[in-house]
Scaffold this active site. Structure first.
Site, PDB file in Angstrom:
ATOM      1  N   HIS A   1     -31.504  18.583  -7.889  1.00 45.73           N
ATOM      2  CA  HIS A   1     -31.762  19.637  -6.905  1.00 45.73           C
ATOM      3  C   HIS A   1     -32.272  18.998  -5.628  1.00 45.73           C
ATOM      4  O   HIS A   1     -33.121  18.111  -5.705  1.00 45.73           O
ATOM      5  CB  HIS A   1     -32.816  20.606  -7.451  1.00 45.73           C
ATOM      6  CG  HIS A   1     -33.130  21.716  -6.501  1.00 45.73           C
ATOM      7  ND1 HIS A   1     -32.312  22.803  -6.336  1.00 45.73           N
ATOM      8  CD2 HIS A   1     -34.159  21.882  -5.624  1.00 45.73           C
ATOM      9  CE1 HIS A   1     -32.841  23.607  -5.412  1.00 45.73           C
ATOM     10  NE2 HIS A   1     -33.961  23.065  -4.971  1.00 45.73           N
TER      11      HIS A   1
ATOM     12  N   GLU B   1      -3.648  20.195   5.288  1.00 37.55           N
ATOM     13  CA  GLU B   1      -4.529  19.163   5.860  1.00 37.55           C
ATOM     14  C   GLU B   1      -4.248  18.969   7.349  1.00 37.55           C
ATOM     15  O   GLU B   1      -5.173  18.918   8.164  1.00 37.55           O
ATOM     16  CB  GLU B   1      -4.383  17.838   5.096  1.00 37.55           C
ATOM     17  CG  GLU B   1      -5.010  17.901   3.720  1.00 37.55           C
ATOM     18  CD  GLU B   1      -4.975  16.573   2.954  1.00 37.55           C
ATOM     19  OE1 GLU B   1      -4.837  15.503   3.572  1.00 37.55           O
ATOM     20  OE2 GLU B   1      -5.090  16.624   1.712  1.00 37.55           O
TER      21      GLU B   1
ATOM     22  N   GLY C   1       0.829  -1.210   0.000  1.00 35.60           N
ATOM     23  CA  GLY C   1       0.000   0.000   0.000  1.00 35.60           C
ATOM     24  C   GLY C   1       0.862   1.258   0.000  1.00 35.60           C
ATOM     25  O   GLY C   1       0.369   2.344  -0.282  1.00 35.60           O
TER      26      GLY C   1
END
Ligand SMILES: Cc1cc2nc3c(=O)[nH]c(=O)nc-3n(C[C@H](O)[C@H](O)[C@H](O)COP(=O)(O)OP(=O)(O)OC[C@H]3O[C@@H](n4cnc5c(N)ncnc54)[C@H](O)[C@@H]3O)c2cc1C
Ligand SMILES: Cc1cc2nc3c(=O)[nH]c(=O)nc-3n(C[C@H](O)[C@H](O)[C@H](O)COP(=O)(O)OP(=O)(O)OC[C@H]3O[C@@H](n4cnc5c(N)ncnc54)[C@H](O)[C@@H]3O)c2cc1C
Lengths: 55, 465, 465
Positions: B444, B187, B38
């Site tokens: 909407h 962040e 990963g």
């Protein structure tokens, strides 16, 4: 064989390519697409000259 | 000697995706990863930061709950940052196991070892000393955070993102200094500010998120200041020194100096490629001036059988770039059509509060490239869903060319806009014009309607402003 | 007599958008609205429900906060549903004022009155008795909730959505029965369940959200049951009676009967067009069998100068349909190109937890229409962002045709997927294939990647499953 992108009677072209082709009065059937899965991109339309596609 | 069609070095989002896709397409594939499957992304990057961001969002929601008819005595809210980190680590672990499962399922041979090129078709495993052979090799060794020299990284309170993802002792009373206002720095600043810390962000360039459109930097500066984050853009850090338990950071702008005290310091100043001890020389591969590997449009290094992808290539250091390059490498090896990646059309996300997402050119870049530009903007303050959600900070800005309304760039600021940018990336990639976007019927109420409105603004006028 | 290019009757998302767009395009325009600008949508529909849904989300977040390292004694959480309603009403009020501002800004004449057609070019205002004249008239009078006959709607605990948006006395101990499991019924069920109420949803058709793909109904049934909501699909309500302070609802399925007690009952069984006293006869306009107005592809009623749009036309009762029709009416009047609306390609959203969003054909519909179908699915459990956000319920399902991979339908279940469906609507509208979507580089980590993965699954295989 005819040059162009009309496999199975479908011409796949990006919305922008269609817009530009319409303005130029260009028949998209004649253009070879280089985009995804042979889709005609705006560059294909911009670069299109009858001669360049003759081959 | 084991023979493969493809050896992939590095198990990050570049490497493992390449390996899976190659195996799915019939290539006998080996993956070599010395640490965690990963890579940076799953273990020390994209994923754990987003898990922390979610924790922070939950906390913010709780502190703001009075607006929604819910009252909680703030003294009754017990916050445990270590627990938040624990969840973040667990999410990473789960995904790491998931990747392992996927590789097994697709019959990729996994070697947990460090790889070194012997030549263009052979790789040596450093620990086991085994040599593997393959027709093609993909290098996806990624990158590591750059450490600005001169700071004492032995001090546990001075860290890069790696340390920040292990740090568990954040307190609401902490003063935190972040050097570097790119996505990663912003962040962490956003997360820590949500936890009540007093955060200062220092950026050398004149504005935060310097790669984004200027309007984005402006809106984010305003939003972060409103959240109590101090912004110091255009400042140079001149000295970092330890003063007892505190870290003193000295700054300078136009000859004026300033001193900021911190309990913690995050250095977030870009990445450096992992090229050390890779055996590049033995395959005749050179490192470029910036320290990365040059590749051609087919992702080949100067050695035709060795490809490079991901952070190693010095393009945008983003996981989806690494993965996309990997898929195309497989196409190249299979002799299928290879998509040329246009790096300016990659979606770029910053998972702050509010979020930032963009794709394509900024207004300035578009003008610089010679386009006659038409801009369409729409503020979320005029968007019904944003009002209903009480998240009205932000906007949509579309940069289009004046003549055909070709979409050159789309820039978003707002709640969860990182989920909206894929649409924009699709629009750019598939060459939609603003007219096309404007006439797509958007649901909407939704924040996505703001994109339609900005497209209307390019074509003629937005309706709701 | 005042002369206009266009008179619009009804100030909902059909009418007010038409009026603004007409005025922006140079038409002298009047808008007649007897009650609230913004219509059902802004005042008693889309918007206030989403504000309530946000309140509910905040509450859920608080109750789940332990997962994120935050502990709050549940006894310290004071929940005030009346305050939640107050915020919802305030959001509506703000948007209502906003619409008024937009109409003024665009120089639309507003008449607060009730309109009645005199003929195809004249409208009478009921209160002022003034008559207005116009070249064209747009009817956008909308709809109202259908009241299943035989229930006592004078009882404040028996209500349609209108009453539900005024009800302020919900308690966590309440038992609530919802009849009708379409979007509106499900949204209220979701909100009230978040507030701790014991909710039962009754649906006559064999599954909840019966217009959605079967996989969606299945996933939502599972998700709602997990949240403690009772689902009774395929049941007929045989009798509703008052038992003291309680409402007794008798149900039947295959001859077996069941009794459910409730403190409150919501009847959510579709809408009926507002056609009463509109003077339709005087313009020679007939109401169709279902009670709506038939229109042609140019949105004209049987009287060529009178157009009808929105809920009145009995297409999908959605705000964005009303607005889109309105824009096209203006194009028609201006002699510009009129887009033919393909009603199956309208995005449909249900703002529950988790959310549902879809566009195009369900798998069943596609097969029914004679397509050879290829389905691509991807579960959010395998999506990194969903794991990081701890929102793994849901999936993406793409229904494509086998040959070209043309997108026929996209079906989403998951957190905030109503923001992802616009992209899908764009892809369908502009006739993109799954191959096109698969190669758009999506940002990592994002829920939107699941759409790319499902597209990969149509083309060949998803990567991450
Ligand atoms: C804090 C942080 C947050 C981030 N957030 C995001 C985000 O939200 N979105 C995004 O798109 N990107 C994000 N990134 C960037 C992203 O993590 C990288 O772009 C991505 O991981 C690059 O993938 P890669 O496969 O090229 O390399 P890496 O993920 O770095 O993987 C390389 C792998 O190769 C292994 N390796 C190296 N050398 C060898 C060797 N010789 N032999 C065997 N194995 C070796 C390493 O151990 C490592 O596992 C973030 C990065 C950081 C640091
Ligand atoms: C609880 C609820 C939730 C909903 N949620 C959503 C959602 O999330 N998304 C979505 O797309 N749709 C939603 N809808 C549906 C949406 O509200 C309607 O589709 C939309 O409002 C239709 O717009 P319209 O302009 O046709 O009519 P309306 O909005 O009903 O407006 C009609 C207007 O005309 C006025 N009027 C009627 N007769 C006259 C007359 N003779 N003279 C003058 N004025 C007149 C009325 O007072 C009204 O203001 C929801 C509906 C409800 C009830």
């Amino acid at each position: 064989a005819t040059a162009g992108n009309a496999t199975d009677g479908r011409v796949k072209a990006s919305p922008l390519a269609k817009k530009l082709a319409k303005e130029k009065g260009l028949d998209l059937q004649l253009v070879i697409g280089t985009g995804n899965n042979g889709s005609i991109t705006v560059d294909d339309v911009k670069n299109y000259t009858p001669a360049s596609q003759a081959a | 000697m084991k023979q493969y069609d493809l050896i992939v070095v590095g198990g990050g989002p570049g490497g493992y995706v390449t390996a899976i896709y190659a195996a799915q397409n019939g290539l006998k594939t080996a993956l070599i990863e010395e640490k965690d499957l990963g890579g940076t992304c799953l273990n020390w990057g994209c994923i754990p930061t987003k898990a922390l961001a979610k924790n922070a969002e939950v906390l913010r929601t709780i502190f703001d709950s009075k607006d929604y008819g819910i009252s909680i005595d703030p003294n009754q809210i017990k916050v445990d940052y270590a627990m938040a980190q624990k969840r973040s680590r667990e999410v990473s672990k789960k995904l790491n196991k998931g990747v392992q499962g996927l590789l097994h399922k697709n019959k990729v041979d996994i070697f947990k070892d460090r790889a070194k090129l012997v030549n263009g078709t052979n790789v040596k495993l450093t620990a086991s000393e085994e040599i593997l052979a393959a027709k093609n090799i993909v290098l996806a060794t990624g990158s590591h955070p750059f450490k600005i020299p001169g700071f004492d990284y032995q001090n546990p309170n001075i860290m890069t993102s790696r340390g920040a993802l292990e740090m568990t002792d954040l307190k609401a009373s902490d003063e935190v200094v972040v050097i570097g206002a790119g996505a990663i720095g912003m962040e962490f600043a956003s997360i820590w500010a949500s936890y009540g810390a007093q955060v200062t962000v220092i950026e050398m360039l004149p504005r935060i998120l310097p790669n984004e459109d200027e309007a984005v930097s402006k809106e984010m500066t305003r939003a972060f200041k409103k959240r109590g984050v101090k912004i110091r853009a255009g400042y140079k850090v001149t000295l970092v020194s330890i003063k007892g338990k505190k870290i003193e950071v000295n700054l300078e702008k136009n000859g004026e100096s300033e001193k900021i005290m911190g309990d913690k310091l995050l250095v977030s100043a870009g990445v450096r490629a992992n090229t050390e001890n890779l055996g590049l020389e033995s395959a005749g591969i050179k490192i470029n001036q910036r320290g990365f590997l040059d590749i051609n449009d087919q992702f080949q290094t100067s050695c035709a059988t060795v490809y490079a992808i991901g952070d190693l290539t010095g393009k945008l250091a983003l996981a989806h770039v690494a993965s996309a390059q990997g898929l195309e490498v497989v196409h190249q090896i299979l002799g299928a059509t290879v998509k040329k990646i246009n790096y300016s059309n990659i979606p770029r996300c910053t998972y702050t509060y509010p979020e930032v997402a963009s794709v394509g050119l900024t207004e300035e870049q578009a003008k610089g490239a010679g386009y006659k530009v038409k801009v369409g903007e729409f503020p979320l303050l005029a968007n019904g869903k944003s009002l209903a959600m009480n998240e009205t900070t932000g906007f949509v800005k579309i940069v289009a060319d004046e003549k055909y309304h070709e979409i050159l760039g789309i820039h978003l600021v707002g709640g969860h806009v990182t989920e909206l940018i894929a649409a924009a990336a699709g629009y750019i990639d598939l060459e939609f014009t603003a007219d096309d976007i404007a006439q797509v019927i958007h649901p909407h109420p939704s924040v996505s309607e703001a994109i339609m409105e900005a497209a209307h603004a390019v074509v003629s006028k937005a309706i709701h402003i």
